[in-house]
Write an enzyme that holds these catalytic residues in place. Structure first.
Site, PDB file in Angstrom:
ATOM      1  N   HIS A  29       0.841  -1.188   0.000  1.00  0.00           N
ATOM      2  CA  HIS A  29       0.000   0.000   0.000  1.00  0.00           C
ATOM      3  C   HIS A  29       0.883   1.248   0.000  1.00  0.00           C
ATOM      4  CE1 HIS A  29      -2.486  -3.214   1.623  1.00  0.00           C
ATOM      5  NE2 HIS A  29      -3.562  -2.500   1.352  1.00  0.00           N
TER       6      HIS A  29
ATOM      7  N   LYS B  76      -1.303  -7.914  -4.724  1.00  0.00           N
ATOM      8  CA  LYS B  76      -2.242  -6.833  -4.397  1.00  0.00           C
ATOM      9  C   LYS B  76      -1.489  -5.517  -4.263  1.00  0.00           C
ATOM     10  CE  LYS B  76      -5.241  -5.033  -0.764  1.00  0.00           C
ATOM     11  NZ  LYS B  76      -5.597  -5.132   0.674  1.00  0.00           N
TER      12      LYS B  76
END
Length: 288
Positions: free
Chosen positions: A176, A203
């Site tokens: 992230h 991800k």
């Protein structure tokens, strides 16, 4: 198919031995990279195929106590979700008891996530402490997918991914960036690193500063998913909401939605997200 999770509240719903990911035709994905098959004794298998149909909806479980988790599970059963994400970093009671509850009562597959503060969570852990805690979680039952933070370091990520593979648990390797959306070549490189280190589902979540950032992430997602198989990406915040509903076009196979409460900026309510995904469903009905 409806799975009754209350027949035996402490019997694991799904056999890890039956947990498998299939290959996405026409891509460079390794065998076992696209579908989850889950079985419970006496019932027909349940399959989630990340390479077909609409993007799958994941609802976070962020309760802090065991009674709150039980209540959250009960409420989550009524929202449209394909799987749950249990946020271990939010939970303050015994992880073993939480996972026993999830194994017995969760009517959907569970992604186990221990999110550190640097990556937007509540766990104040350095890389070595993080790795040790995730190894401890792997020794417990109750989940079928494991989130591993890329920031743990190359060796730590590889060790955790290998340990998960030995347990029959599939991996979501995540990163992230809350400050920016990197250049397209950097985003592609990050996703490739995740695949190289054993990710079943890479991800990547980035913070956009302009509409162009959102479109850049979507372009990388489409290109990477076509070349390498299933991928999970999102552009965060209100500006990035388009990326959370466009996976049918770009190839992002999983999107996170708020059930009882959101766990990240920009998450839409699960029911609303489901309706939008249906409206935006590609005419051919397949993945891009």
């Amino acid at each position: 198919m409806i799975i009754n999770a209350l027949e035996n509240p402490y019997t694991p719903l799904f056999s890890r031995a039956a947990y498998n990911m299939g290959t996405r035709p026409g891509t460079a994905a390794e065998p076992g990279a696209g579908a989850i098959t889950m079985e419970k004794e006496g019932q027909n298998p349940m399959e989630i195929d990340f390479t077909a149909g609409l993007p799958k909806i994941c609802v976070p479980l962020t309760a802090r106590t065991l009674p709150q988790l039980a209540e959250e599970l009960s409420l989550a059963a009524g929202v449209p979700a394909d799987l749950y994400e249990w946020r271990a970093d939010c939970f303050g009671d015994s992880p073993a008891e939480a996972l026993a509850l999830l194994a017995g009562q969760a009517c959907r597959p569970v992604l186990c996530t221990l999110r550190t503060r640097d990556q937007g969570g509540e766990a104040d852990l350095g890389p070595r402490e993080y790795e040790a805690r995730v190894f401890q979680l792997l020794e417990l039952e109750g989940f079928q997918l494991l989130d591993i933070e890329l920031s743990c370091g190359e060796e730590g990520v590889s060790r955790l991914a290998a340990a998960a593979r030995e347990k029959g648990v599939k991996t979501v390797i995540s990163y992230h960036d809350f400050q920016q959306t990197p250049p397209e070549e950097d985003m592609a490189r990050i996703l490739a690193q995740m695949k190289d280190r054993g990710a079943d589902l890479p991800k990547l979540a980035c913070m956009p500063r302009s509409p162009e950032d959102v479109l850049a992430l979507m372009r990388v997602t489409r290109r990477f998913s076509r070349e390498h198989g299933p991928v999970v990406t999102m552009s965060m915040g209100a500006l990035g909401r388009l990326s959370r509903v466009s996976g049918g076009l770009t190839g992002s196979c999983l999107t996170f939605a708020a059930g009882v409460r959101p766990s990240a900026p920009g998450q839409l309510p699960a029911q609303e997200l489901k309706e939008i995904l249906e409206i935006l469903k590609p005419e051919e009905g397949g993945r891009p």
